[in-house]
Design an enzyme around this catalytic site. Structure first.
Site, PDB file in Angstrom:
ATOM      1  N   ARG A 175      26.202  38.013  -3.960  1.00  0.00           N
ATOM      2  CA  ARG A 175      25.663  36.861  -4.699  1.00  0.00           C
ATOM      3  C   ARG A 175      24.125  36.874  -4.669  1.00  0.00           C
ATOM      4  NH1 ARG A 175      28.509  31.951  -4.901  1.00  0.00           N
ATOM      5  NH2 ARG A 175      27.294  30.731  -6.321  1.00  0.00           N
ATOM      6  N   ASP A 188      21.496  31.322   6.830  1.00  0.00           N
ATOM      7  CA  ASP A 188      22.081  30.065   6.352  1.00  0.00           C
ATOM      8  C   ASP A 188      23.606  30.099   6.521  1.00  0.00           C
ATOM      9  OD1 ASP A 188      22.846  31.800   4.329  1.00  0.00           O
ATOM     10  OD2 ASP A 188      21.838  30.720   2.714  1.00  0.00           O
ATOM     11  N   ILE A 222      20.853  35.415   3.969  1.00  0.00           N
ATOM     12  CA  ILE A 222      20.770  34.223   3.097  1.00  0.00           C
ATOM     13  C   ILE A 222      21.761  34.430   1.953  1.00  0.00           C
ATOM     14  CG2 ILE A 222      19.231  32.696   1.800  1.00  0.00           C
ATOM     15  CD1 ILE A 222      16.831  34.081   3.013  1.00  0.00           C
ATOM     16  N   HIS A 223      22.737  33.540   1.850  1.00  0.00           N
ATOM     17  CA  HIS A 223      23.700  33.717   0.749  1.00  0.00           C
ATOM     18  C   HIS A 223      24.187  32.408   0.128  1.00  0.00           C
ATOM     19  CE1 HIS A 223      26.591  32.651   3.849  1.00  0.00           C
ATOM     20  NE2 HIS A 223      27.497  32.512   2.910  1.00  0.00           N
ATOM     21  N   ARG A 224      23.792  31.256   0.695  1.00  0.00           N
ATOM     22  CA  ARG A 224      24.327  29.995   0.148  1.00  0.00           C
ATOM     23  C   ARG A 224      23.768  29.740  -1.233  1.00  0.00           C
ATOM     24  NH1 ARG A 224      27.831  27.982   3.030  1.00  0.00           N
ATOM     25  NH2 ARG A 224      27.696  28.785   5.139  1.00  0.00           N
TER      26      ARG A 224
END
Ligand code: UD1
Length: 361
Positions: free
Chosen positions: A241, A279, A206-208
């Site tokens: 992030r 994602d 998950i990084h968005r």
């Protein structure tokens, strides 16, 4: 023909590796093709950049713009200024950009304004979601490109609907899958699998910004995953992030966090997972090729074939839907996916032979 090939961020590196290899091969066989590799430096950590060059046999870039991180405007502007200087010192016939990251956008605009033709690899993808920076990057890049190399029929249709003439669209397949096919014999288990039951783990990425910048949402998502999958080990390689947003989170026992992995280790995890939850754009494609069940934490996808014929389902942030899908997988009812046309490992070969066939370049 002098092609300047641009890469900037992690998913770009898998896409350029086979193109560079094919251009080198064509040159060795006597074709009139010369290439220059520019790394914008959008990604600069070893595990988001250098490792991919080493692992995929990508030669050192001829130029590294070293732009680093920044707001979208600052990063895009820094790439444009530095890339303009590079192009001023070359006689380029074509700038080739891949994917949808800020480097793709910045370098296509810079080239076009200098009167240099632009080719976009992975052109025509559309999520129709303008809250995604990548969608803006795709639309702008496609609106000024001269040659469009596509991965799917839907992408071809999107370009035709936008008024692109069909002679400029080359349906070549997927260069990310080229790399996957080539590297599959070299995949290997990462060390952390020593602590995990290899027969029942779930891989999560998950990084968005829309999923990680709001820490309450991120914590809730991870808590839900941990509870819904309480009988599984969850392996979660964490993007820088996302690390920033995890401060203060008390990590559930079945959630195993690690830094971003090297390509061959990550691909091993994808191939052998019971389920992938992500994602990412590229991972939707990789799971489709490998026929691994995939659940995507997004409301939409620019890669609809991964849902219509592949192994992917979209759930957004709907944890009830996620539970239903996990139950479906537990009961052995996951759809049998099909690999999309031309995703067989020869996209880069088609790109280079299409380039060589373009008259009046
Ligand atoms: C970028 C792409 C995204 C792609 C992702 C893959 C854009 C708009 N987004 O997002 O489409 O899915 O790459 O990883 O181009 N950082 C580091 N080290 C690095 C690079 C970044 O620590 O080497 C950190 C920085 O704090 C930076 C943040 O990650 O501010 C975000 O990096 P950035 O390049 O802006 O976007 P990504 O989220 O990586």
């Amino acid at each position: 023909m002098h092609v300047v090939l641009v890469a900037g961020a992690r998913p770009n590196f898998m896409k350029i590796a086979p193109i560079l290899a094919e251009m080198r091969k064509a040159r060795e066989e006597g074709a009139d093709i010369q290439y220059t590799l520019v790394h914008t430096g959008q990604h600069y950590d070893k595990n988001l950049s250098d490792h991919f060059f080493e692992d995929l046999g990508i030669p050192d870039p001829d130029f590294n713009l070293n732009v680093g991180s920044g707001s979208h405007a600052r990063q895009t502007a820094a790439i444009m200024c530095a890339f303009e200087d590079v192009l001023a010192g070359l006689t380029a016939d074509l700038v080739m950009v891949v994917g949808d990251v800020n480097s793709t956008l910045a370098c296509s605009i810079t080239a076009k304004k200098l009167g240099i033709k632009v080719a976009h690899v992975e052109a025509g993808l559309r999520s129709r979601d303008l809250s995604m920076p990548e969608e803006i990057n795709r639309m702008v890049t496609d609106s000024i490109s001269d040659y469009f190399f596509t991965t799917s029929d839907q992408a071809n249709r999107n370009l035709l609907n936008a008024g692109v003439v069909k002679e400029r669209i080359f349906f070549v397949g997927n260069t990310m899958i080229d790399t996957l096919v080539r590297e599959l014999p070299r995949i290997k288990p990462p060390d952390l699998l020593k602590h995990v039951d290899i027969s029942r783990y779930v891989l999560v990425t998950i990084h968005r910004p829309s999923n990680v910048d709001d820490t309450d949402l991120l914590f809730n998502t991870l808590d839900s995953l941990s509870q819904l999958l309480s009988d599984k080990d969850i392996v979660f390689p964490v993007h820088p992030r996302t690390w920033k947003s995890l401060t203060g989170y008390s990590i559930p026992k079945n959630l195993h966090l690690c830094d971003p992995l090297r390509y061959h280790e990550f691909l091993y995890l994808v191939k052998n997972a019971w389920l992938v939850i992500t994602d990412s754009g590229g991972i939707q494609e990789e799971t489709t090729y490998l026929r691994v069940p995939c659940i995507t934490l997004r409301e939409n996808t620019e890669r609809p074939e991964t849902v219509t014929i592949g192994s992917n389902h979209l759930v957004g942030n709907n944890m009830i839907l996620l539970k239903e899908l996990i139950d479906e997988l537990r009961s052995g009812n996951w759809k049998v996916g099909v690999i999309p046309p031309k995703w067989e490992g020869r996209a880069a070969e088609r790109i280079v032979s299409s380039l060589m066939g373009i008259d009046n370049f």
